[in-house]
Scaffold this motif. Structure first.
Motif, short mmCIF file in Angstrom:
data_model
loop_
_atom_site.label_atom_id
_atom_site.label_comp_id
_atom_site.label_asym_id
_atom_site.label_seq_id
_atom_site.Cartn_x
_atom_site.Cartn_y
_atom_site.Cartn_z
N CYS A 184 10.92 5.28 -2.76
CA CYS A 184 9.89 6.08 -3.42
C CYS A 184 9.51 7.26 -2.53
O CYS A 184 9.70 7.22 -1.31
N ASN A 185 8.94 8.28 -3.14
CA ASN A 185 8.49 9.43 -2.37
C ASN A 185 7.49 9.04 -1.30
O ASN A 185 7.51 9.56 -0.18
N SER A 186 6.60 8.10 -1.64
CA SER A 186 5.57 7.70 -0.68
C SER A 186 6.14 6.96 0.52
O SER A 186 5.46 6.84 1.55
N ASP A 187 7.38 6.46 0.42
CA ASP A 187 7.99 5.74 1.53
C ASP A 187 8.70 6.67 2.51
O ASP A 187 9.09 6.24 3.60
N GLU A 236 3.64 16.35 -5.61
CA GLU A 236 4.39 15.89 -4.45
C GLU A 236 4.36 16.93 -3.33
O GLU A 236 4.26 16.59 -2.15
#
Length: 730
Positions: free
Chosen positions: A276-279, A658
């Protein structure tokens, strides 16, 4: 397949043309695969392995692969669709009753052809010029088709496409074959046949093809960085524990009119696959720019594997295992509004720190990417985005909500102390659904009944600035539905808050810019509560001090920002000095409106999170992050171009949530020591005293007098902003 086999058996001694005719007739009986949509696809060549048992022969102008079976082909409408390629491989893999053993020749040069040869007789079944091969794909790992690969070719016209499917007796050979195709693609460039090849699409086409390579370098202990080797069989990177690394990504456009890469917005890295982007975590940028031959854009980032986020990539892996790693670069591309992300996934094996590499096999991995750009994404206008622009997602992962639930439970149990772990959660952004509650808790006005009652009295009183407030209300967040209507609830509540504050704060009164901050608060809570938070920000967070004494504190902030630039962005600071571009020319709204006037709401709300948690000095972090990410653009701009960039292009870059999230992540990682700010403040005061000593005593006396009427202060502020507007227009 049976017709093809029959054609081979009966026409072994005939011309290839006869075989080809029967072969094409057989295809007519195969159901066509229908395509419902077209989307950007990519083909990843990350495991260019050469298995020792694979019978691969390098001829003078091609690489020859044996132990393959031809499963057949079918028509396709979308030749570069990954999903359609997977469906075709699954269909032909299941329906192929008699696979044909073949030898595949992949050319080494741009003038060669892909040749399919009957292994038993040596007869050429088919041949395709490499420039007519449009797309390659491999079967999904873990599926029945994992030993398959395919390529699509343009058959006779630009509107007819066929996909050819093969299976490998040695599964690992698939990667080596695809790597050979990628090499041929990179070398293939035939201007005379540009109308026939997808790698050289017509200038007005929406399709752009890029090749992207990834290389990892490690500190050799001698002050140099050397490429890490890759396993020859399975083609994974070999990394050593706790050794500082550099990640190098090269991007080269292969077709269509050139889309200039302006800069890299960020390089990110994460353990795992399909993350994921958050990772993903932002790496520090070392350099970016054109390669020495001018053909590729090269980005280099520094990677400290000892950081906790990269623990999985810094633990020794067993001899027979590897782990996935994901690298991404976000590029600002000419004529494209949002950054374009190129993402690579590859296997790595982590070895002991003192491990000695016995091989120097260090060919980079490659990604061949076909990007379909929608012209509606482009935005070349000089118009500014309206305040209040942008949607803010209310979605939030369950784990994050659980973390916030624990924090809020402890916080309500002891309102006098902020709970441990709060700051790190706020840095990632407060969930939209919780902002009203958390903002009031951070500001310390979650239960301020006296101020709430006072507000109800204030809105009944007259204000000397009602006409100014009324005029500004119509210009606040015009892009937001809540504030669009002149007779709507949004404008009515906003008017009441601004009017109440102008009566509450007799010294400052109402100043332009307050309405934007009030609007942000109103989007999250009722007007009484919004007023309370506004008062706290103005008084306890120190925002009102910027409006006092002819903006003396504001000019001090400008000086501090320029000194921070001088230390952290010396080349940009020098460039601004040459242009005579001063901080007040571009940063006034940043400080006075807390970025609320021009930037998209997803970014504005996150900045408000940080402000209420960390204090007013967070403005310096955000300002430096904006300047750092825009440095390459600003270094190339003249005076007018820089002002236009700050006014128009910069806010547009953060319309995507993002992008705003990554900017805030970078802002939180920037160091702005309080001691240094105090030092710069003393420097400014010393300089200011020196300037005052040189002024006329009467002028100095007038400057030193406090404002007795708030409207006088407002008129000065309006004149100040008008001067800035005039300088921008000039």
């Amino acid at each position: 397949d049976r017709l093809v086999k029959a054609a081979q058996q009966t026409c072994r001694n005939s011309t290839i043309l006869v075989v080809d005719i029967m072969y094409r007739k057989a295809l007519a009986n195969i159901s066509k695969i229908k395509v419902t949509h077209f989307f950007s696809t990519f083909c990843l060549f990350t495991e260019a392995c050469q298995a020792p048992s694979s019978p691969i022969v390098l001829e003078e102008d091609s690489v020859q692969f044996n132990k393959l079976s031809y499963l057949g082909c079918t028509w396709v409408k979308a030749p570069r669709s990954e999903a359609e390629a997977q469906r075709a491989m699954a269909t032909l893999r299941a329906e192929s009753a008699i696979p044909i053993p073949i030898t595949l020749h992949v050319p080494c040069g741009p003038d060669g052809s892909v040749r399919i040869v009957d292994q038993a007789t040596g007869t050429e079944i088919a041949s395709f010029p490499i420039y007519k091969v449009l797309f390659c794909a491999r079967g999904r790992e873990g599926s029945v088709e994992s030993d398959c690969f395919s390529f699509t070719e343009s058959y006779r016209s630009s509107e007819d496409f066929q996909i050819h499917v093969f299976s490998c007796h040695i599964k690992e050979a698939v990667s080596r074959i695809l790597y050979s195709f990628s090499t041929a693609f990179r070398r293939s460039s035939r201007p005379s046949d540009i109308r026939d090849t997808a790698l050289s699409s017509p200038p007005d086409s929406d399709l752009y093809t890029f090749t992207v390579s990834l290389e990892i370098k490690e500190d050799d202990g001698k002050g140099n960085y050397s490429p890490v080797p890759k396993d020859r069989d399975k083609f994974y990177f070999k990394l050593r524990q706790s050794v500082q690394k550099k990640v190098v990504v090269s991007v080269q456009q292969m077709c269509n009119k050139e889309l200039g890469i302006e800069r890299c917005f960020g390089m990110l890295l994460s353990p795992g696959q399909k993350v994921c982007n958050s990772d993903m975590h932002l790496l520090d940028m070392e350099s970016m720019g054109k390669s020495s031959d001018g053909k590729a854009y090269v980005i280099t980032g520094t990677w400290n594997p000892n950081m906790a986020a990269f623990q999985l990539l810094n633990e020794e892996t067993p001899k027979d295992k590897q782990v996935y790693m994901t690298v991404a670069v976000d590029l600002v591309v000419t004529e494209v509004v949002e950054p374009v992300r190129f993402l690579l996934e590859t296997l790595v094996r982590v070895l002991q720190p003192l491990h000695h590499y016995h091989t120097t096999y260090n060919v980079p991995i490659f990604l061949c990417l076909n990007v379909c750009l929608n012209h509606s994404w482009t935005d070349n206008s000089d118009s500014e985005i309206s305040s209040g622009t942008g949607d803010v997602s209310k979605d939030c992962p369950e784990k994050i909500l659980e973390s916030w639930g624990g924090i809020l439970t402890r916080w309500h149990g002891n309102l006098s102390t902020r709970p441990k772990g709060l700051s790190s959660l706020v840095h990632s952004g407060i969930p939209e659904a919780l902002r009203a509650e958390v903002w009031q808790l951070l500001a310390g006005c979650h239960d301020n009944r006296d101020l709430l009652e006072h507000y109800r009295i204030l809105i009944t009183k007259d204000s000397a600035q009602e006409s100014v407030i009324t005029r500004d209300i119509h210009r606040t967040f015009p892009a937001h539905d809540y504030f669009k209507d002149s007779d709507g609830d949004g404008q009515d509540s906003l008017y009441k808050i601004c009017k109440a504050y102008s009566v509450y704060d007799e010294e400052i009164g109402y100043c332009q810019g307050q309405s934007f901050l009030a609007a942000v608060l109103l989007l999250h809570m009722p007007e009484e509560q919004a007023f309370c938070v506004l008062v706290k920000i103005m008084y306890e967070y120190g925002l009102r001090a910027l409006y006092k004494n002819n903006f003396e504190d504001l000019h001090c902030k400008f000086y501090q920002l320029e000194r921070l630039m001088q230390e952290q962005l010396p080349d940009l600071w020098s460039h601004f000095q040459e242009l005579n571009l001063e901080a007040h020319m571009y940063a006034s709204q940043w400080f006075l409106t807390l970025f609320t006037a021009k930037f998209p709401l997803c970014m504005v709300f996150h900045i408000t999170d940080l402000l209420l948690c960390e204090g007013l000095n967070i403005i310096f972090n955000v300002a430096l992050a904006l300047l750092k990410t825009s440095k390459e653009d600003l270094l190339q701009a003249d005076f007018e171009g820089a002002l236009k960039f700050f006014r128009v292009q910069l806010p547009k870059r953060y319309r995507a949530a993002e992008n705003a999230r990554r900017l805030m992540e970078q802002a939180c990682n920037i160091k702005v020591p309080t001691k240094k700010l105090k030092k710069f403040e003393k420097e400014y005061q010393t300089l200011r005293e020196s300037q005052l000593q040189q002024e006329d005593p009467i002028d100095r006396y007038q400057v030193g007098q406090p404002h007795t009427h708030s409207h006088t202060h407002t008129h000065f502020f309006r004149f100040y902003l008008k001067s800035l507007s005039d300088s921008v227009q000039c």
